[in-house]
Motif scaffolding. Structure first.
Motif, mmCIF file in Angstrom:
data_model
loop_
_atom_site.group_PDB
_atom_site.id
_atom_site.type_symbol
_atom_site.label_atom_id
_atom_site.label_comp_id
_atom_site.label_asym_id
_atom_site.label_seq_id
_atom_site.Cartn_x
_atom_site.Cartn_y
_atom_site.Cartn_z
ATOM 1 N N TRP A 28 -6.596 -0.221 -21.651
ATOM 2 C CA TRP A 28 -7.277 -0.538 -22.902
ATOM 3 C C TRP A 28 -7.379 -2.052 -23.113
ATOM 4 O O TRP A 28 -8.431 -2.571 -23.482
ATOM 5 C CB TRP A 28 -6.524 0.104 -24.058
ATOM 6 N N HIS A 81 -9.794 -5.087 -24.778
ATOM 7 C CA HIS A 81 -9.490 -5.020 -26.215
ATOM 8 C C HIS A 81 -8.275 -5.885 -26.530
ATOM 9 O O HIS A 81 -7.453 -6.175 -25.665
ATOM 10 C CB HIS A 81 -9.224 -3.575 -26.633
ATOM 11 N N HIS A 104 -16.097 4.586 -24.065
ATOM 12 C CA HIS A 104 -16.905 3.386 -24.302
ATOM 13 C C HIS A 104 -18.392 3.655 -24.109
ATOM 14 O O HIS A 104 -19.235 3.106 -24.823
ATOM 15 C CB HIS A 104 -16.466 2.249 -23.366
#
Length: 246
Positions: free
Chosen positions: A29, A35, A243
């Motif tokens: 992630w 992110h 995503h």
């Protein structure tokens, strides 16, 4: 067959796997999909401790399980094949996350080496073997970084000439030209594997079924290799799909 298993080992393996899944999901992630991680930072003391618990428990339990295997040589060759597949896939599809000597490579090499020197290991008194291997693991913990010592405790630097041949599998990488997303060389980790092997001669938990609340963990712990091989494709694929859709 489950009634004859050492259920505590299965539960401990399952717990380590669940921790690994959570750790790698957060890694993907933050570091693969870009992110912000908030508290999750692989260089922070908390995350480092979490990661070390996962790898220590896996390797120690792998050494313990070596003594229970009916066909350790076959198991070692199977894991070696899976490790080779992992290298080929990461180099081919995720070159920035290439794995050259990760925990699977270590496990395969440790099993095959232990098969080779099994008579010598058997002659070693279990208590002395455990103590010596634990001491060697602590002293050589930072050999891949260029010195003797454990974590931040640096006892003495090692000759740079030892690292020029780039014997990364042994624990002597040339860090100017070697990198691996997952790296567990024989030194120091073989000593931790052998700690588990000697520990198995000193202590055995009871056989039987795991308590009902722990059976899911025990089930996961009975299928460690399959879960390990599938977890990153599933995690990466799931995050990529999320995503793509969102």
């Amino acid at each position: 067959m489950t009634a004859k298993r050492l259920w505590l080992l299965d539960v401990l393996r399952g717990a380590a796997l669940v921790n690994m899944l959570a750790y790698h999901a957060l890694y993907d992630w933050v570091y693969v999909f870009g992110h912000t991680g908030g508290w999750y930072d692989i260089w922070s003391p908390g995350c480092h401790l979490w990661q070390q618990y996962i790898c220590w428990s896996f390797i120690l339990l792998s050494g313990y399980s070596f003594t229970l295997a009916r066909r350790p040589l076959k198991n070692g060759l199977l894991v070696a094949g899976c490790a080779a597949i992992l290298t080929v896939v990461t180099v081919g599809f995720l070159p920035e996350e290439s794995i050259w000597f990760g925990v699977l490579h270590l496990n395969a090499a440790a099993v095959l080496l232990s098969c080779l020197v099994a008579p010598l290991l058997q002659r070693c008194p279990a208590g002395w073997g455990l103590a010596v291997c634990a001491l060697l693991f602590l002293l050589t913990n930072q050999v891949p970084e260029g010195y003797l010592g454990f974590e931040g405790v640096r006892l003495c630097p090692l000759p740079t000439a030892w690292y020029r041949p780039n014997l990364f599998w042994l624990g002597l990488p040339d860090l100017t030209r070697f990198s691996s997303a997952d790296y567990f060389p024989l030194i120091p980790w073989l000593f931790l594997f052998w700690c588990g092997l000697f520990l198995a001669r000193l202590w055995r938990p009871r056989q039987g079924l795991a308590p009902r609340g722990l059976r899911p963990l025990a089930f996961v712990g009975r299928h460690t290799l399959l879960v390990y091989m599938l977890h990153q494709p599933v995690l990466y694929g799931g995050l990529w799909l999320w995503h793509a859709v969102c």
